[in-house]
Design a protein around this motif. Sequence first.
Motif, mmCIF file in Angstrom:
data_model
loop_
_atom_site.group_PDB
_atom_site.id
_atom_site.type_symbol
_atom_site.label_atom_id
_atom_site.label_comp_id
_atom_site.label_asym_id
_atom_site.label_seq_id
_atom_site.Cartn_x
_atom_site.Cartn_y
_atom_site.Cartn_z
ATOM 1 N N PRO A 176 28.134 -0.471 71.048
ATOM 2 C CA PRO A 176 28.096 0.318 69.812
ATOM 3 C C PRO A 176 28.995 -0.328 68.764
ATOM 4 N N TYR A 177 28.541 -0.367 67.518
ATOM 5 C CA TYR A 177 29.200 -1.187 66.504
ATOM 6 C C TYR A 177 29.247 -0.447 65.178
ATOM 7 N N SER A 178 30.349 -0.637 64.456
ATOM 8 C CA SER A 178 30.455 -0.156 63.080
ATOM 9 C C SER A 178 31.432 -1.059 62.357
ATOM 10 N N ASN A 179 31.218 -1.262 61.070
ATOM 11 C CA ASN A 179 32.043 -2.161 60.258
ATOM 12 C C ASN A 179 32.712 -1.383 59.132
ATOM 13 N N LEU A 180 33.976 -1.701 58.864
ATOM 14 C CA LEU A 180 34.753 -0.990 57.847
ATOM 15 C C LEU A 180 34.788 -1.753 56.533
ATOM 16 N N TRP A 181 34.959 -0.989 55.439
ATOM 17 C CA TRP A 181 35.154 -1.610 54.139
ATOM 18 C C TRP A 181 36.576 -2.153 54.021
ATOM 19 N N PRO A 182 36.846 -2.951 52.986
ATOM 20 C CA PRO A 182 38.175 -3.548 52.836
ATOM 21 C C PRO A 182 39.158 -2.632 52.126
ATOM 22 N N GLY A 183 40.423 -3.019 52.169
ATOM 23 C CA GLY A 183 41.473 -2.290 51.471
ATOM 24 C C GLY A 183 42.828 -2.864 51.817
ATOM 25 N N GLU A 184 43.861 -2.248 51.315
ATOM 26 C CA GLU A 184 45.217 -2.676 51.621
ATOM 27 C C GLU A 184 46.161 -1.511 51.365
ATOM 28 N N GLY A 185 47.413 -1.667 51.744
ATOM 29 C CA GLY A 185 48.405 -0.615 51.546
ATOM 30 C C GLY A 185 48.423 0.376 52.697
ATOM 31 N N ASP A 217 41.094 -13.913 46.013
ATOM 32 C CA ASP A 217 41.497 -12.513 46.108
ATOM 33 C C ASP A 217 42.935 -12.439 46.618
ATOM 34 N N ALA A 218 43.834 -11.925 45.783
ATOM 35 C CA ALA A 218 45.265 -11.923 46.113
ATOM 36 C C ALA A 218 45.605 -10.991 47.270
ATOM 37 N N GLN A 219 44.720 -10.049 47.603
ATOM 38 C CA GLN A 219 45.001 -9.074 48.656
ATOM 39 C C GLN A 219 44.280 -9.395 49.965
ATOM 40 N N TYR A 220 43.665 -10.555 50.039
ATOM 41 C CA TYR A 220 42.888 -10.916 51.225
ATOM 42 C C TYR A 220 43.741 -10.893 52.486
ATOM 43 N N PHE A 221 44.919 -11.499 52.431
ATOM 44 C CA PHE A 221 45.753 -11.577 53.628
ATOM 45 C C PHE A 221 46.417 -10.242 53.957
ATOM 46 N N ALA A 222 46.679 -9.434 52.931
ATOM 47 C CA ALA A 222 47.214 -8.095 53.185
ATOM 48 C C ALA A 222 46.216 -7.281 53.989
ATOM 49 N N ASN A 223 44.931 -7.425 53.661
ATOM 50 C CA ASN A 223 43.879 -6.735 54.409
ATOM 51 C C ASN A 223 43.831 -7.231 55.848
ATOM 52 N N SER A 250 35.905 -4.215 63.157
ATOM 53 C CA SER A 250 35.257 -5.150 62.249
ATOM 54 C C SER A 250 35.451 -4.693 60.804
ATOM 55 N N PHE A 251 35.645 -5.669 59.900
ATOM 56 C CA PHE A 251 35.759 -5.335 58.476
ATOM 57 C C PHE A 251 35.172 -6.470 57.650
ATOM 58 N N ASP A 252 34.965 -6.188 56.356
ATOM 59 C CA ASP A 252 34.503 -7.239 55.454
ATOM 60 C C ASP A 252 35.394 -7.298 54.218
ATOM 61 N N ARG A 253 35.686 -8.515 53.800
ATOM 62 C CA ARG A 253 36.353 -8.748 52.525
ATOM 63 C C ARG A 253 35.996 -10.152 52.074
ATOM 64 N N TYR A 254 35.608 -10.285 50.801
ATOM 65 C CA TYR A 254 35.051 -11.534 50.315
ATOM 66 C C TYR A 254 35.976 -12.111 49.253
ATOM 67 N N PRO A 255 36.770 -13.132 49.630
ATOM 68 C CA PRO A 255 37.922 -13.524 48.825
ATOM 69 C C PRO A 255 37.661 -14.569 47.755
#
Length: 471
Positions: free
Chosen positions: A212-221, A253-259, A241-246
Amino acid sequence: MKIPEQSPLGAEGLARRAVLRGAVIGAVAAAPVPFARRLTGGRQADPPDDSLKSSSPQAVSAGCTSLPLVDGAEFPIGLFWPPHPFATTIERYGQMREAGFTFLITGNYVDDTAILNQSLSIADQVGLKVLVSSDPDVQNFSQRFTISDDRSVPMSITTADARKLATDALNRYRRFGSFAGFSLGDEPAADRFPSLAKAFAVAREVAPDFTPYSNLWPGEGEGYRSFVRQFVDTVHPPMLSFDRYPLLASGEDAQYFANWAIIRSEGLRANIPTWTFIQSVEYNNHRFPTAAELLWQINMSLAYGCKGIQYFTYWQPDPARGEGFGRALTTLDGTLTPLYSAAKTVNTTWLSQVGVELKPLVSELAVHANETPPAGATGFTPDAYLSGTSGSPVVLGRFRTTDAAARTRWLLVANRQHGASATTTVTLNQSTVTRVSLFDPATRAYTAQPDHTRIATTLAPGAAALYRLDA
């Protein structure tokens, strides 16, 4: 063949995968969730019904024989937005397999049972695995409706109904060797977690040998950390699993590594592997990646402990999807782009080999050396294995076996830059490290290095090297 109508997407600014997800939701889908690029907090969800409370992630894993993609030696290399129904052919699926992909997530109008059966049948023949996301019954029990035995809940189905839908879907696809499991919800909102947890529990009950699989949106903080933790602790997924496109038109994307730092720490806390999507398409405010930028995304992810790489997208989405989607690994008419060749090279000559080495290991360290750490990232400090660094900026990912007492370590040295080569020296603690060996992906063997006091390496843009440190 009748292609289902796209469901209305509502508010502007949805996540890229949410836009494409709209192609398979259908007219009765629940209202979509607006995407927040800067998530500042998550609502606390009500707990699932007692009848479907999930056990801990460790207990769930222990109860399974072996989950496709998650378990086993092969490193999962996946793709989203595969060829559309008219291009669901042996030739097109063979191209995906030749490029080193091991699985696909259905989409791009491959969303009725007939074409899904065709997709799985062809995947059987070329050796691809398939996560089914677009089956109508799967959509119904995981996304369109809320699972609740309280019949007063709007747009709800009972637990028994959910089991029936999951069983019907399983019976359609379990005969295919390519069937790997169900994708049960892309970028779910926090208020969907309780029902999604029940969908995961139903899937584990009905199909315990499938993923069973689900993927999360990106974010930070801290708000995003709370959101990710709530997802993990409520849904108990087998991977995070998550996605972020830097690769933005304006730069990185300055927040890529924070995510990535949050995903890494929450995956380690829950003792589950972390997966990510890398950017392999151009769209609004995001540039078309170069070969080095594709490699860079992969190696940054590996340094942060990633155990599964997924491409967004493989096929170029059609203009009706909006968001200004341009070239991907193919153009809209299926012409292979230079990024296809780049992906084929990195997947077949580096990622599949180094991935097998790293997949069973535990991420112990992910630090930035020779630069001021980006937002949310950790800078290098000396420790029992590494005493210093100099030269070009790199990201150091260090790994150990699951036996915490074992002293051997693996060190991935990844070029922090995708536009320039790196010449870097990592000084090793001589009281700990007794031998250094370099991994050769061509032979899948380690070669002892003449100097065990330091690692001196020159890396191409976006490239990385893997070392074993015997102690």
